[in-house]
Design an enzyme around this catalytic site. Sequence first.
Site, PDB file in Angstrom:
ATOM      1  N   GLY A 131       0.856  -1.188   0.000  1.00 54.55           N
ATOM      2  CA  GLY A 131       0.000   0.000   0.000  1.00 54.55           C
ATOM      3  C   GLY A 131       0.894   1.241   0.000  1.00 54.55           C
ATOM      4  O   GLY A 131       2.061   1.180   0.405  1.00 54.55           O
ATOM      5  N   ILE A 156       6.365   4.988 -12.133  1.00 49.54           N
ATOM      6  CA  ILE A 156       7.118   6.204 -11.820  1.00 49.54           C
ATOM      7  C   ILE A 156       7.265   7.096 -13.066  1.00 49.54           C
ATOM      8  O   ILE A 156       7.955   6.753 -14.032  1.00 49.54           O
ATOM      9  CB  ILE A 156       8.498   5.863 -11.194  1.00 49.54           C
ATOM     10  CG1 ILE A 156       8.312   4.910  -9.994  1.00 49.54           C
ATOM     11  CG2 ILE A 156       9.256   7.138 -10.795  1.00 49.54           C
ATOM     12  CD1 ILE A 156       7.293   5.351  -8.936  1.00 49.54           C
ATOM     13  N   GLN A 336     -21.381  14.703 -24.738  1.00 49.54           N
ATOM     14  CA  GLN A 336     -22.802  14.796 -25.098  1.00 49.54           C
ATOM     15  C   GLN A 336     -23.040  15.983 -26.014  1.00 49.54           C
ATOM     16  O   GLN A 336     -23.805  15.905 -26.973  1.00 49.54           O
ATOM     17  CB  GLN A 336     -23.655  14.938 -23.841  1.00 49.54           C
ATOM     18  CG  GLN A 336     -23.606  13.714 -22.944  1.00 49.54           C
ATOM     19  CD  GLN A 336     -24.507  13.913 -21.733  1.00 49.54           C
ATOM     20  OE1 GLN A 336     -25.674  14.205 -21.865  1.00 49.54           O
ATOM     21  NE2 GLN A 336     -23.940  13.752 -20.550  1.00 49.54           N
ATOM     22  N   GLU A 363      -1.565  11.135  -7.176  1.00 52.59           N
ATOM     23  CA  GLU A 363      -1.439  11.612  -5.781  1.00 52.59           C
ATOM     24  C   GLU A 363      -2.591  11.130  -4.897  1.00 52.59           C
ATOM     25  O   GLU A 363      -3.053  11.855  -4.032  1.00 52.59           O
ATOM     26  CB  GLU A 363      -1.333  13.150  -5.671  1.00 52.59           C
ATOM     27  CG  GLU A 363      -0.812  13.931  -6.851  1.00 52.59           C
ATOM     28  CD  GLU A 363       0.639  13.678  -7.172  1.00 52.59           C
ATOM     29  OE1 GLU A 363       1.188  12.706  -6.622  1.00 52.59           O
ATOM     30  OE2 GLU A 363       1.213  14.411  -7.966  1.00 52.59           O
ATOM     31  N   GLY A 364      -3.046   9.906  -5.143  1.00 48.32           N
ATOM     32  CA  GLY A 364      -4.066   9.305  -4.264  1.00 48.32           C
ATOM     33  C   GLY A 364      -5.439   9.249  -4.900  1.00 48.32           C
ATOM     34  O   GLY A 364      -5.896  10.214  -5.502  1.00 48.32           O
TER      35      GLY A 364
HETATM   36  C1  LIG Z   1       0.017   7.601 -14.978  1.00 49.09           C
HETATM   37  C2  LIG Z   1       0.413   7.430 -13.558  1.00 49.09           C
HETATM   38  C3  LIG Z   1       1.513   8.111 -13.061  1.00 49.09           C
HETATM   39  C4  LIG Z   1       1.951   7.892 -11.746  1.00 49.09           C
HETATM   40  N1  LIG Z   1       3.119   8.484 -11.329  1.00 49.09           N
HETATM   41  C5  LIG Z   1       3.620   8.158 -10.105  1.00 49.09           C
HETATM   42  C6  LIG Z   1       4.900   8.639  -9.699  1.00 49.09           C
HETATM   43  O1  LIG Z   1       5.567   9.407 -10.405  1.00 49.09           O
HETATM   44  N2  LIG Z   1       5.383   8.236  -8.490  1.00 49.09           N
HETATM   45  C7  LIG Z   1       4.693   7.409  -7.663  1.00 49.09           C
HETATM   46  O2  LIG Z   1       5.179   7.087  -6.583  1.00 49.09           O
HETATM   47  N3  LIG Z   1       3.458   6.941  -8.034  1.00 49.09           N
HETATM   48  C8  LIG Z   1       2.926   7.281  -9.232  1.00 49.09           C
HETATM   49  N4  LIG Z   1       1.705   6.794  -9.628  1.00 49.09           N
HETATM   50  C9  LIG Z   1       0.965   5.926  -8.757  1.00 49.09           C
HETATM   51  C10 LIG Z   1      -0.294   6.542  -8.197  1.00 49.09           C
HETATM   52  O3  LIG Z   1       0.011   7.559  -7.271  1.00 49.09           O
HETATM   53  C11 LIG Z   1      -1.092   5.390  -7.605  1.00 49.09           C
HETATM   54  O4  LIG Z   1      -1.519   4.584  -8.696  1.00 49.09           O
HETATM   55  C12 LIG Z   1      -2.277   5.827  -6.795  1.00 49.09           C
HETATM   56  O5  LIG Z   1      -1.852   6.546  -5.648  1.00 49.09           O
HETATM   57  C13 LIG Z   1      -3.090   4.621  -6.316  1.00 49.09           C
HETATM   58  O6  LIG Z   1      -2.268   3.648  -5.751  1.00 49.09           O
HETATM   59  P1  LIG Z   1      -2.321   2.139  -6.286  1.00 49.09           P
HETATM   60  O7  LIG Z   1      -2.230   2.171  -7.783  1.00 49.09           O
HETATM   61  O8  LIG Z   1      -1.285   1.365  -5.573  1.00 49.09           O
HETATM   62  O9  LIG Z   1      -3.775   1.669  -5.948  1.00 49.09           O
HETATM   63  P2  LIG Z   1      -4.227   0.775  -4.693  1.00 49.09           P
HETATM   64  O10 LIG Z   1      -3.607   1.303  -3.454  1.00 49.09           O
HETATM   65  O11 LIG Z   1      -4.014  -0.651  -5.048  1.00 49.09           O
HETATM   66  O12 LIG Z   1      -5.766   1.114  -4.654  1.00 49.09           O
HETATM   67  C14 LIG Z   1      -6.778   0.354  -5.333  1.00 49.09           C
HETATM   68  C15 LIG Z   1      -8.111   0.705  -4.682  1.00 49.09           C
HETATM   69  O13 LIG Z   1      -8.123   0.307  -3.308  1.00 49.09           O
HETATM   70  C16 LIG Z   1      -8.382   1.436  -2.479  1.00 49.09           C
HETATM   71  N5  LIG Z   1      -7.549   1.356  -1.251  1.00 49.09           N
HETATM   72  C17 LIG Z   1      -6.236   1.007  -1.178  1.00 49.09           C
HETATM   73  N6  LIG Z   1      -5.819   1.064   0.093  1.00 49.09           N
HETATM   74  C18 LIG Z   1      -6.865   1.483   0.831  1.00 49.09           C
HETATM   75  C19 LIG Z   1      -7.058   1.759   2.223  1.00 49.09           C
HETATM   76  N7  LIG Z   1      -6.068   1.636   3.086  1.00 49.09           N
HETATM   77  N8  LIG Z   1      -8.287   2.160   2.622  1.00 49.09           N
HETATM   78  C20 LIG Z   1      -9.286   2.309   1.735  1.00 49.09           C
HETATM   79  N9  LIG Z   1      -9.167   2.072   0.428  1.00 49.09           N
HETATM   80  C21 LIG Z   1      -7.979   1.652  -0.025  1.00 49.09           C
HETATM   81  C22 LIG Z   1      -7.989   2.660  -3.320  1.00 49.09           C
HETATM   82  O14 LIG Z   1      -8.694   3.852  -2.917  1.00 49.09           O
HETATM   83  C23 LIG Z   1      -8.419   2.200  -4.713  1.00 49.09           C
HETATM   84  O15 LIG Z   1      -9.791   2.416  -4.889  1.00 49.09           O
HETATM   85  C24 LIG Z   1       1.221   7.033 -10.913  1.00 49.09           C
HETATM   86  C25 LIG Z   1       0.059   6.411 -11.395  1.00 49.09           C
HETATM   87  C26 LIG Z   1      -0.341   6.600 -12.689  1.00 49.09           C
HETATM   88  C27 LIG Z   1      -1.564   5.894 -13.199  1.00 49.09           C
END
Ligand SMILES: Cc1cc2nc3c(=O)[nH]c(=O)nc-3n(C[C@H](O)[C@H](O)[C@H](O)COP(=O)(O)OP(=O)(O)OC[C@H]3O[C@@H](n4cnc5c(N)ncnc54)[C@H](O)[C@@H]3O)c2cc1C
Length: 388
Positions: A131, A156, A336, A363-364
């Site tokens: 996470g 990243i 639309q 960013e979340g």
């Molecule tokens: C194009 C792109 C660019 C990005 N660039 C960067 C970057 O430069 N650096 C970097 O570090 N990251 C980067 N990210 C990552 C991005 O910040 C994360 O994808 C995002 O924060 C969600 O995290 P996750 O993908 O691990 O989703 P998960 O944490 O797996 O979440 C999946 C679902 O579960 C829910 N969930 C997860 N944990 C909890 C909890 N504790 N309580 C309640 N609900 C929960 C989430 O809200 C979501 O609905 C990037 C992502 C994308 C798509």
Amino acid sequence: MGFTTQEEYLEFKQRITDFLWKEVEPLVPEMEEKDHIPRTVLFPRFREMGLFRLIIPEEYGGLGLTTVQYLPLLAEMSKVSGAIRALIHVHLTTARAVMLFGREEQKKAHLPKFATGESSLAFGLTEANAGTGLDIKTTAVKQGDRFVLNGEKHLITNADFTDLFMIACYTGPRELGGKGMSALLVENGAPGFTIEPMPHLLGCKGLGHGILTFKDCSVPVQNILGREGQGLEIFLGELEASRVFVAASSMGTAERALMESIEYAKKRVTFGKPIAQRESVRMLLADMATDIYGLRLMLEDVARKIDEGKPCALEASMCKTHGLETVCRVTDKAMQVLGGRSYLQSWPIERLLRDARLNVLEEGTPSIQRLVTARALLSGDLPWEFPW
Ligand SMILES: Cc1cc2nc3c(=O)[nH]c(=O)nc-3n(C[C@H](O)[C@H](O)[C@H](O)COP(=O)(O)OP(=O)(O)OC[C@H]3O[C@@H](n4cnc5c(N)ncnc54)[C@H](O)[C@@H]3O)c2cc1C
């Protein structure tokens, strides 16, 4: 060079706007088609226009823009290209972490190079098997004057060209929670560090992403940003403003979608009348504008608070949530208004709709924003008073 008067700033803003629409916008169809940003063409121009140094303080070679001055420029970039916006956003947001938390020698060593674009910093927080936050698995163990870094980061941004990465890792025991976490600056090319590209994105075409793998990667101890144990504070501090920057990007994308919709509605004639004269279309336009207006006001408020150094984690989360919902609603409504043409790649709505979806995740996620907001509310924080 800074802006001593509002006129000077407005002149600069106009120069950037002209550059984006005259020099970047014509390249966007090809960037979309080839999923590639022509860096050799654009980066020298970005340097000349000052895009890499917008918010870096003047004493380190930047332009020292305030948040109030920076947000409209991010919004303008988003109107033209989500990929360019995200590239500059990551470069500057991560540089901001060095500005806020770096030791003086780190600021002197890195910020002038970030300002010229000679060097760039990306951030690595997200992991495929953990996470985001205290759950991360990446560790750095001190051995003499080096850290031995092990772990993996994915998704990243800018990993395709960046020379430096700010990596979230545990340098102390997990039981210490946030106090055991640090932000480590790792150079591309450090022994034991490899980067792999990731699959193509839905939108923001051309933006590069990578998986960073650290296997017994050796990093000098002085590469800790700020001090050991400050990692969570750094990443949370960076995220606070960064959420606002993402919300400004949502506003830019939404404004472009509204602009295209208004123009189209005036021109498209069905059954003898422009569709702009149909109540149903007018309702769509009015709802789009109302959403955007709300977002603008939130951004104005939170940007001012950031510039005044007031804590605003709650406002930043609410602004990010309203921004992502606005941009999704507005781009949906634009589809639309434009009807079938909106689905064609030759019209910008299709691109805006795809670009907008990154603002949901960056960013979340929306659920995480709401958790942050609710936590602050329940602990007694309210970002406004009711004078009326
Ligand atoms: C194009 C792109 C660019 C990005 N660039 C960067 C970057 O430069 N650096 C970097 O570090 N990251 C980067 N990210 C990552 C991005 O910040 C994360 O994808 C995002 O924060 C969600 O995290 P996750 O993908 O691990 O989703 P998960 O944490 O797996 O979440 C999946 C679902 O579960 C829910 N969930 C997860 N944990 C909890 C909890 N504790 N309580 C309640 N609900 C929960 C989430 O809200 C979501 O609905 C990037 C992502 C994308 C798509």
